[in-house]
Each structure stands twice: as C-alpha cells, then as structure tokens.
Design a protein around this motif. Structure first.
Motif, short mmCIF file in Angstrom:
data_model
loop_
_atom_site.label_atom_id
_atom_site.label_comp_id
_atom_site.label_asym_id
_atom_site.label_seq_id
_atom_site.Cartn_x
_atom_site.Cartn_y
_atom_site.Cartn_z
N PHE A 37 -2.36 -7.39 -0.73
CA PHE A 37 -1.85 -6.41 0.22
C PHE A 37 -3.03 -5.56 0.67
N ARG A 38 -2.83 -4.81 1.76
CA ARG A 38 -3.90 -3.91 2.20
C ARG A 38 -3.31 -2.63 2.76
N GLN A 39 -4.12 -1.58 2.73
CA GLN A 39 -3.68 -0.29 3.22
C GLN A 39 -4.81 0.42 3.94
N SER A 40 -4.54 0.80 5.19
CA SER A 40 -5.49 1.58 5.99
C SER A 40 -5.07 3.04 5.94
N PRO A 41 -6.00 3.96 6.23
CA PRO A 41 -5.66 5.39 6.22
C PRO A 41 -4.50 5.68 7.16
N GLU A 44 1.14 2.40 5.94
CA GLU A 44 1.75 1.91 4.71
C GLU A 44 1.00 0.66 4.23
N ARG A 45 1.14 0.43 2.93
CA ARG A 45 0.56 -0.80 2.37
C ARG A 45 1.31 -1.99 2.93
N GLU A 46 0.56 -2.98 3.42
CA GLU A 46 1.18 -4.13 4.07
C GLU A 46 0.79 -5.43 3.39
N PHE A 47 1.67 -6.38 3.50
CA PHE A 47 1.47 -7.72 2.95
C PHE A 47 0.38 -8.45 3.71
N VAL A 93 -8.25 -0.87 2.33
CA VAL A 93 -8.38 -1.12 0.91
C VAL A 93 -7.47 -2.30 0.59
N TYR A 94 -8.02 -3.31 -0.06
CA TYR A 94 -7.26 -4.51 -0.39
C TYR A 94 -6.86 -4.49 -1.86
N TYR A 95 -5.58 -4.74 -2.09
CA TYR A 95 -5.01 -4.70 -3.43
C TYR A 95 -4.50 -6.08 -3.84
N CYS A 96 -4.78 -6.43 -5.07
CA CYS A 96 -4.24 -7.63 -5.68
C CYS A 96 -2.97 -7.24 -6.43
N ALA A 97 -1.99 -8.13 -6.47
CA ALA A 97 -0.75 -7.83 -7.16
C ALA A 97 -0.16 -9.08 -7.80
N ARG A 112 6.85 -5.99 -1.26
CA ARG A 112 6.17 -5.16 -2.26
C ARG A 112 6.97 -4.97 -3.54
N PRO A 113 8.30 -4.74 -3.48
CA PRO A 113 9.05 -4.50 -4.72
C PRO A 113 9.02 -5.68 -5.70
#
Length: 128
Positions: A37-41, A44-47, A93-97, A112-113
C-alpha cells in the motif's frame, strides 16, 4: 505477531526504477497473502498490489498496472515490489502488509481491513 521491515526506497527521476523489499520475521508468512500500500501527504493509504501465498495470483491498482510487479520468495520470507517507469505521482510512503489469517493458495485481497500486520514504511520520491 509478524514483524515486517521494508527497504529499497529512495529518490529517483521520473522514468526510473526502484525495487522495494519486505522482510518478515517472527513467523513465516508463507501461507499468508501479502500486499503493498502507499500513502501520500494528505491522502488516505491506498492499495497498490497484492499476491497470494502461492504467488499464483496477483492484483494491481489500475494506476500501477503494467509498471509495477509484485513477487515473493517464501523461502526467504520476503516480498518484493519492482517499480518501473516511475512517475512523480508515485511519490509516497510505501507499506508492506500481511493478511491477518492464512488463506488458500490462490486467495488474495486488496482491502486494508484484511491486512493485520504492517511495516513501518519506506519513502519513495520521484522527481520530475
């Protein structure tokens, strides 16, 4: 509980490439679908992309389809995101999940859930 650590982010010019890695520890993720997922300033965090635990099924957000590739190496407990033809709008910002529960070999989700374990994120900045 699994711990996820992302690496490989950085600054790149538009059109360039980066490869993100996500190393899991604490338990194996070999039976768990994984995602990025990623999130820009201000957003919302997006897939971005996800992959079944077998690696046989992958799904992508329309915005990255054809440019990004998700893969995994279960022997190394690691997931990757190859990002090509990067654009300034990929800056985030890139997030691993990891999904919250083990799934069948060809199951993969994008909401996300569904993902219960998250890394701390790695910054990707694409300059124009």
């Amino acid at each position: 509980q699994v711990q996820l650590v992302e690496s490989g982010g950085g600054l790149v010019q538009a059109g360039g490439s980066l490869r993100l890695s996500c190393a899991a520890s604490g338990r194996t993720v070999s039976s768990y679908p994984m995602g990025w997922f990623r999130q820009s300033p201000g957003k919302e965090r997006e897939f971005v992309a996800s992959i079944s635990w077998s690696g046989g099924i992958t799904i992508y957000a329309d915005s990255v389809k054809g440019r990004f590739t998700i893969s995994r190496d279960n022997a190394k407990n690691t997931v990757y995101l190859q990002m090509n033809s990067l654009k300034p709008e990929d800056t985030a910002v890139y997030y691993c999940a990891a999904e919250s529960a083990p799934k069948s070999p060809l199951w993969v989700g994008s909401r996300r859930p569904q993902f219960g374990s998250w890394g701390q994120g790695t910054q990707v900045t694409v300059s124009s």
